[in-house]
Design a protein around this motif. Structure first.
Motif, PDB file in Angstrom:
ATOM      1  N   LEU B 124     121.942  41.486 112.669  1.00  0.00           N
ATOM      2  CA  LEU B 124     121.452  41.028 111.292  1.00  0.00           C
ATOM      3  C   LEU B 124     120.388  41.882 110.930  1.00  0.00           C
ATOM      4  CD1 LEU B 124     121.018  38.548 109.178  1.00  0.00           C
ATOM      5  CD2 LEU B 124     119.354  37.758 111.016  1.00  0.00           C
ATOM      6  N   GLN B 125     119.567  42.461 111.734  1.00  0.00           N
ATOM      7  CA  GLN B 125     118.565  43.036 111.279  1.00  0.00           C
ATOM      8  C   GLN B 125     118.788  44.673 110.813  1.00  0.00           C
ATOM      9  OE1 GLN B 125     116.220  42.534 114.819  1.00  0.00           O
ATOM     10  NE2 GLN B 125     114.922  40.520 113.651  1.00  0.00           N
ATOM     11  N   SER B 126     120.074  44.841 111.274  1.00  0.00           N
ATOM     12  CA  SER B 126     120.366  46.470 110.757  1.00  0.00           C
ATOM     13  C   SER B 126     121.394  46.346 109.525  1.00  0.00           C
ATOM     14  CB  SER B 126     121.101  47.107 111.959  1.00  0.00           C
ATOM     15  OG  SER B 126     122.020  46.633 112.630  1.00  0.00           O
ATOM     16  N   VAL B 296     114.427  30.676 116.327  1.00  0.00           N
ATOM     17  CA  VAL B 296     114.669  31.638 115.488  1.00  0.00           C
ATOM     18  C   VAL B 296     113.988  31.319 114.214  1.00  0.00           C
ATOM     19  CG1 VAL B 296     116.480  33.024 114.256  1.00  0.00           C
ATOM     20  CG2 VAL B 296     116.727  32.441 116.725  1.00  0.00           C
ATOM     21  N   GLY B 300     110.363  32.808 113.052  1.00  0.00           N
ATOM     22  CA  GLY B 300     110.653  33.665 112.004  1.00  0.00           C
ATOM     23  C   GLY B 300     109.636  33.194 110.817  1.00  0.00           C
ATOM     24  N   SER B 303     105.649  34.052 112.231  1.00  0.00           N
ATOM     25  CA  SER B 303     105.563  35.269 112.907  1.00  0.00           C
ATOM     26  C   SER B 303     106.303  36.314 112.084  1.00  0.00           C
ATOM     27  CB  SER B 303     105.555  35.368 114.086  1.00  0.00           C
ATOM     28  OG  SER B 303     107.278  35.670 114.580  1.00  0.00           O
ATOM     29  N   GLY B 304     107.380  36.186 111.651  1.00  0.00           N
ATOM     30  CA  GLY B 304     108.223  37.051 111.094  1.00  0.00           C
ATOM     31  C   GLY B 304     109.301  37.709 111.906  1.00  0.00           C
ATOM     32  N   TYR B 305     109.207  37.077 113.009  1.00  0.00           N
ATOM     33  CA  TYR B 305     110.238  37.488 114.154  1.00  0.00           C
ATOM     34  C   TYR B 305     111.011  36.438 114.951  1.00  0.00           C
ATOM     35  CZ  TYR B 305     107.355  41.613 113.348  1.00  0.00           C
ATOM     36  OH  TYR B 305     106.465  42.740 112.559  1.00  0.00           O
ATOM     37  N   PRO B 306     111.986  36.625 115.477  1.00  0.00           N
ATOM     38  CA  PRO B 306     112.710  35.402 116.138  1.00  0.00           C
ATOM     39  C   PRO B 306     112.842  35.203 117.573  1.00  0.00           C
ATOM     40  CG  PRO B 306     114.140  37.499 115.651  1.00  0.00           C
ATOM     41  CD  PRO B 306     113.007  37.953 115.270  1.00  0.00           C
ATOM     42  N   PHE B 311     101.611  39.031 121.289  1.00  0.00           N
ATOM     43  CA  PHE B 311     100.113  38.912 120.647  1.00  0.00           C
ATOM     44  C   PHE B 311      98.995  39.459 121.121  1.00  0.00           C
ATOM     45  CE2 PHE B 311     103.009  35.255 118.899  1.00  0.00           C
ATOM     46  CZ  PHE B 311     102.520  35.140 117.625  1.00  0.00           C
ATOM     47  N   LEU B 313      97.818  42.084 120.403  1.00  0.00           N
ATOM     48  CA  LEU B 313      96.978  42.798 119.539  1.00  0.00           C
ATOM     49  C   LEU B 313      96.359  41.890 118.394  1.00  0.00           C
ATOM     50  CD1 LEU B 313      98.679  46.247 119.057  1.00  0.00           C
ATOM     51  CD2 LEU B 313      96.670  45.625 120.656  1.00  0.00           C
ATOM     52  N   TYR B 315      98.080  40.045 116.520  1.00  0.00           N
ATOM     53  CA  TYR B 315      99.054  39.798 115.621  1.00  0.00           C
ATOM     54  C   TYR B 315     100.265  39.970 116.105  1.00  0.00           C
ATOM     55  CZ  TYR B 315      99.185  44.991 115.207  1.00  0.00           C
ATOM     56  OH  TYR B 315      99.258  46.230 115.505  1.00  0.00           O
ATOM     57  N   PRO B 316     101.227  39.280 115.646  1.00  0.00           N
ATOM     58  CA  PRO B 316     102.668  39.479 116.098  1.00  0.00           C
ATOM     59  C   PRO B 316     103.442  40.830 116.094  1.00  0.00           C
ATOM     60  CG  PRO B 316     102.932  38.172 114.111  1.00  0.00           C
ATOM     61  CD  PRO B 316     101.399  38.591 114.348  1.00  0.00           C
ATOM     62  N   TYR B 318     106.943  42.818 117.729  1.00  0.00           N
ATOM     63  CA  TYR B 318     108.373  42.352 117.903  1.00  0.00           C
ATOM     64  C   TYR B 318     109.025  43.502 118.591  1.00  0.00           C
ATOM     65  CZ  TYR B 318     113.461  41.501 117.013  1.00  0.00           C
ATOM     66  OH  TYR B 318     114.685  41.615 116.849  1.00  0.00           O
ATOM     67  N   ASN B 319     109.598  43.423 119.609  1.00  0.00           N
ATOM     68  CA  ASN B 319     110.449  44.581 120.277  1.00  0.00           C
ATOM     69  C   ASN B 319     111.471  44.291 121.447  1.00  0.00           C
ATOM     70  OD1 ASN B 319     111.201  47.185 120.539  1.00  0.00           O
ATOM     71  ND2 ASN B 319     109.561  48.249 121.488  1.00  0.00           N
TER      72      ASN B 319
END
Lengths: 547, 431
Positions: B124-126, B296, B300, B303-306, B311, B313, B315-316, B318-319
């Motif tokens: 979905l992200q690509s 998700v 989402g 944090s913007g991420y599923p 955390f 640092l 802030y969220p 994603y990897n």
């Protein structure tokens, strides 16, 4: 009591234009000046000397919550990485950029001095989701418009000439979803897109129903009036984005025959030309029309150069944007019985002729519409750009010099194909206050918002205004007061606060026909459809009828 | 007492027409549910954790919930690189609290897609995703393709209720052409009009050949050698795809967890995008657990991420991979773990489970699990959707309100997490 002392007040609804007036606040409301001299140590005094005081900003159209917004967030980690927000002792962490997370959305609106925002398009079946997100947007008040322009029950009742059935259904739907207004997106086109088609004019029929966009608009406008809803039908017109579409926009206005209509992000529907090569502005035609009639208000959908994320219920248009954008990322969602949505990341480029013309058209419309109570500032966030660029648009409106600097920098077609270079008008602060709060609140029918009269909600923005640095003056408020509490000071969030969700209560309830259609054609039970009260922990109900 | 329209908290279908018969706070019978659903409701109390427990001298002993929460907070406070994992089978409100906790302590938080449908989200992200709600499939679809999924067994009511045999406004079984593409003839294949047997691990190749064929390229003569699929079957399939009025591809872990992973799903989504040049086509991942989609969504919007969110640092970030639970455990990175509503010791690779057994673990679960056995702290909770209300998102993103049909003596996950957060904040102040 809180007292804001010595500020220059801009309150267009009460015709206060830069006078130095003290404002008194108690229990979250603006109150009369006390009869006796106050000498109470518990009073909070805000020294606003040398500053300007406005009602809290009211955004009439932005995409901040709900399924398509979060689909876009999840789809675009690339959007967030360049814009991260650390947690503080008071605030939660999150990410931007074009689609900020819920917490960040609340913080950024509040820093701009905005205190009320309308989510512009919620699909009914997923509006429980929209409310969940609205509850996670701190500081501001909020509401949601409910998408209806391609809804099965709407199309079916119009097809069967059953106006009472239609009216009852719309009432039922607004109650069930706890929504605020009737949103119409590309009427009929969203249903046709479920078969891979679209409608191209007001008289193109909807597949399987035979009804036309014209009938959808006329019927829903009449329902809106008879249900006594506070806001007019909120319309994203047919043929949005296409060259030559200004004719469709004018026809839409004519089709309404005087019924109130709010046309949203009208910049995207003010195009002349018969293809991308001859793409040009029709802002004059559109503005003349709006200047000449009393039933039409608009918001502009101003383009901001840079990345945007386009998201709309207008699925067929999003398929076109996908093909135009060459970005290879496209989401489409068909939502059963009701509506759909499409998402495509997009970049508005200064050197792109069409984008440059679009940028100029938005400003033309803002400058050509004479009565600022008819036009609202929006970027159709995040479609034409993020909302926190409003201060830059304000600067272009207040300073011909600034906007000409930009006009000279971007693709030369913007000068050639629009009249922007000839427009000398510069907005006053009073006019800015109008298009960002007074007009938006009035058009939405929010009686206690957008002004500072006695009884108004104590939602107030205080800015340190520097006419040589207009954008910066508005991008970070000196103080923001929400419900009588200071939530922003010197551009920083200083207090956590949860605003209210606004929704209407109207006449209309489920009948056997509605329930039967649910049993046959929905994938959820009728009994599980309506949004439960638990999803609106803080609410403000607008009663539109009396038993 | 008969409670109607209960959403079933088991699989991603989230069927919401279950009737549960309750007497004296006991479930007596369940109607409308599939076999799995009936078992989930009827046996929800079997093998339940009876009391909060702490490990003392090697044994789990009963303690008060306050003591368990205090210990949980202590473990998380002292951890340098904690992991929070699970949450796909609990309510959204708990998922929200878990993310808040992760932010508070700088943890990594991850959920089940990391080991099942993560590749769907990465695709979905690509490339995006053209999709639909399940009612749309029932109402419109005249072509249904099941690719690497077997709903008859994994989502038992899915075929009749939403897809294959469902009767909708403009379509029903008689108007619908159903194809199953799989490496073995599953029970879903037996119910289909056509079964296409594909060689193991050749999904990417087959999808690429279909994409080319749809765009007018010839199908290679040696296609059967490459993919195991006959040339004429492919010709027929591509023709039908282009001529369908409304087509849909449902896919499962046969695509996401076989060789190629997110590249398979990327290619499948791209195929469906291509088809929208000719007709209307959608693609829907068959999410297994009932509220994977909830996490998700909630994570989402917050944090913007599923999934796979860190955390450290403040802030969220994603990897997937770097912040995936399995890999973090295999690399022995985390020094404490909070496991909610799942059993990684039973399901994760050996090395991951082994590392988990060597660090302090807090488990929140209504039932005993292998993970509970290796935990320092075990906190029982009310089962979401049976003993606790809350929100859940169906595989297609439709949110439903879960119901509480019987009472539990324990609080729901969200409340336990909230109490851990409060206790942690107190402890942080004490420092």
């Amino acid at each position: 009591m809180m007292i804001i002392k010595g500020g220059k007040v801009y309150d267009p609804i009460n015709k206060i234009d830069g006078e130095i007036i003290d404002i008194y606040i108690e229990n979250g409301k603006v109150v009369e000046e006390p009869m006796n001299e106050r000498n109470n140590n518990e009073d909070i005094i805000i020294d606003a000397k040398g500053m300007i005081v406005m009602p809290g900003g009211v955004d009439i159209h932005a995409h901040i919550a709900g399924p398509k917004v979060t689909k876009a967030r999840v789809m675009c980690p690339d959007d967030h990485r360049k814009d991260v927000v650390r947690k503080t002792k008071i605030t939660r962490s999150g990410t931007g950029y074009t689609i900020p997370t819920t917490f960040v959305t609340g913080y950024r609106y509040a820093k701009l001095g905005y205190t009320f925002v309308a989510e512009a398009a919620s699909p009914p079946i997923a509006t429980r989701h929209t409310h969940e997100e609205l509850n996670d947007i701190p500081l501001i008040d909020k509401t949601a418009y409910i998408v209806m322009g391609s809804n099965h029950f709407v199309l079916d009742n119009i097809k069967n000439n059953n106006f009472d059935g239609l009216k009852n259904y719309v009432g039922f739907l607004l109650n069930a979803t706890k929504g605020y207004a009737i949103k119409i997106v590309n009427p009929g086109g969203v249903e046709n897109w479920k078969w891979g088609k679209n409608v191209n004019s007001l008289d193109d029929p909807v597949i399987n129903y035979g009804v036309t966009p014209r009938e959808i608009l006329q019927n829903l406008a009449k329902v809106r009036r008879e249900l006594n809803l506070p806001h007019a039908i909120h319309v994203h017109c047919n043929n949005l984005g296409s060259p030559g579409n200004f004719k469709t926009t004018l026809e839409t206005i004519d089709a309404l025959k005087g019924e109130p209509i709010h046309i949203t992000h009208i910049q995207f529907n003010s195009y002349a030309g018969d293809g991308w090569a001859s793409f040009a502005s029709a802002a004059s035609e559109i503005s003349n029309k709006i200047n000449s009639c009393d039933n039409v208000t608009v918001d502009v959908g101003q383009v901001i150069f840079g990345p945007a994320t386009t998201m709309t219920a207008d699925g067929p248009w999003q398929h076109t944007v996908y093909k135009l954008s060459h970005q290879n990322k496209w989401a489409n969602v068909d939502a059963e019985m009701e509506t759909g949505a499409g998402i495509v990341p997009y970049v508005f480029k200064e050197n792109n002729a069409v984008n440059a013309i679009q940028w100029a058209i938005g400003l033309e419309i803002l400058l050509l519409i004479k009565d600022p109570f008819k036009v609202c500032l929006t970027t159709d966030h995040p479609n034409a750009g993020p909302f926190y660029y409003y201060p830059n648009v304000v600067e272009y409106l207040m300073s011909k010099k600034k906007r000409d600097e930009m006009l000279n920098k971007i693709n030369a077609k913007a000068k050639e194909k629009t009249t922007l270079v000839d427009l000398d008008r510069e907005y006053t602060l009073q006019e800015i206050a109008t298009i960002t709060r007074a007009a938006t609140a009035k058009i939405m029918g929010l009686k206690n918002k957008g002004h500072l009269g006695i009884g108004a909600d104590a939602d107030i923005a205080i800015y340190k205004f520097d006419e040589n640095n207009i954008a910066n003056s508005f991008s970070s408020a000196k103080y923001v007061i929400k419900d009588g509490k200071i939530v922003v000071k010197d551009g920083e969030i200083v207090r956590n606060h949860i605003g209210r969700t606004y929704y209407v209560k109207v006449k209309g309830e489920a009948n056997d026909e509605i329930k039967e259609a649910f049993a046959n054609y929905y994938s959820v039970s009728f009994e599980n459809y309506a949004v439960q009260d638990v999803y609106v922990p803080k609410k403000e109900i607008i009663e539109c009828y009396k038993e | 007492m008969e409670i109607k329209n209960v959403p079933c908290p088991f699989c991603g279908s989230l069927c919401d027409d279950i009737i549960v018969n309750v007497e004296n706070n006991e479930i007596k019978s369940v109607k409308n549910g599939c076999g799995i659903s009936i078992t989930k409701f009827m046996k929800h109390h079997v093998n339940a954790v009876k009391s909060p427990m702490l490990k003392k001298e090697g044994n789990l002993v009963d303690v008060s919930i306050d003591e368990a929460i205090d210990k949980a907070a202590e473990i998380l406070k002292n951890a340098n690189y904690p992991l929070i994992f699970g949450l796909s089978t609990t309510e959204c409100e708990a998922q929200s609290k878990a993310l808040e906790l992760a932010e508070l302590i700088g943890a990594t938080i991850d959920q089940l897609p990391s080991v099942c449908h993560g590749p769907s989200i990465m695709a979905l992200q690509s490339v995006g995703q053209t999709t639909a709600t399940l009612g749309e499939i029932k109402n419109r679809a005249d072509m249904v393709i099941f690719w690497g999924c077997n709903p008859i067994e994994a989502h038992p009511r899915f075929f009749n209720r939403y897809s294959g045999a469902a009767k909708g406004m403009w379509s029903d079984r008689s108007k619908r052409y159903i194809v199953t593409i799989d490496m073995r003839e599953t029970s879903t294949a037996k119910k289909s009009d056509k079964f296409i047997k594909i060689s193991h691990g050749k999904d990417y190749e087959l999808i690429s050949i279909i994409r080319a064929a749809i765009k007018g390229q010839g199908i290679p003569d040696n296609v059967e050698e490459i993919t195991g699929v006959k040339k004429e079957d492919l010709e027929n399939l591509t023709n039908r795809m282009k001529n369908a009025k409304y087509g849909v591809v449902f896919y499962g872990m046969g695509l996401t967890q076989s060789f190629g992973k997110e590249l398979n799903t990327d290619n499948a989504i791209s195929l469906v995008k291509d088809l929208n040049e000719w007709t209307k086509f959608s693609i829907i991942p068959m999410l297994g657990h009932y509220n994977v989609a909830g996490a998700v969504h909630v994570w989402g919007w917050q944090s913007g991420y599923p999934f796979s969110i860190n955390f450290a640092l403040q802030y969220p970030r994603y990897n997937p991979g770097e912040f995936s639970a399995t890999q973090m455990l295999v690399r022995k990175e985390c020094d404490a773990a909070l496991i909610v509503a799942t059993d990684p010791v039973a399901h994760f690779p050996n090395e991951a489970a082994r590392h988990l057994a060597g660090i302090p673990v807090i488990t929140i679960d209504p039932k005993f699990s292998l993970t509970a056995l290796i935990s320092e702290v075990v906190i029982p909770c009310a089962t979401a959707g049976i003993e606790a209300e809350g929100t859940a998102y169906r595989m297609d993103g439709i949110p439903l309100r879960l119901k509480k049909v019987v009472n539990s003596e324990f609080p729901p996950d969200r409340e336990i997490l909230e109490r851990i957060i409060e206790r942690l904040k107190e402890k942080m102040k004490e420092q």
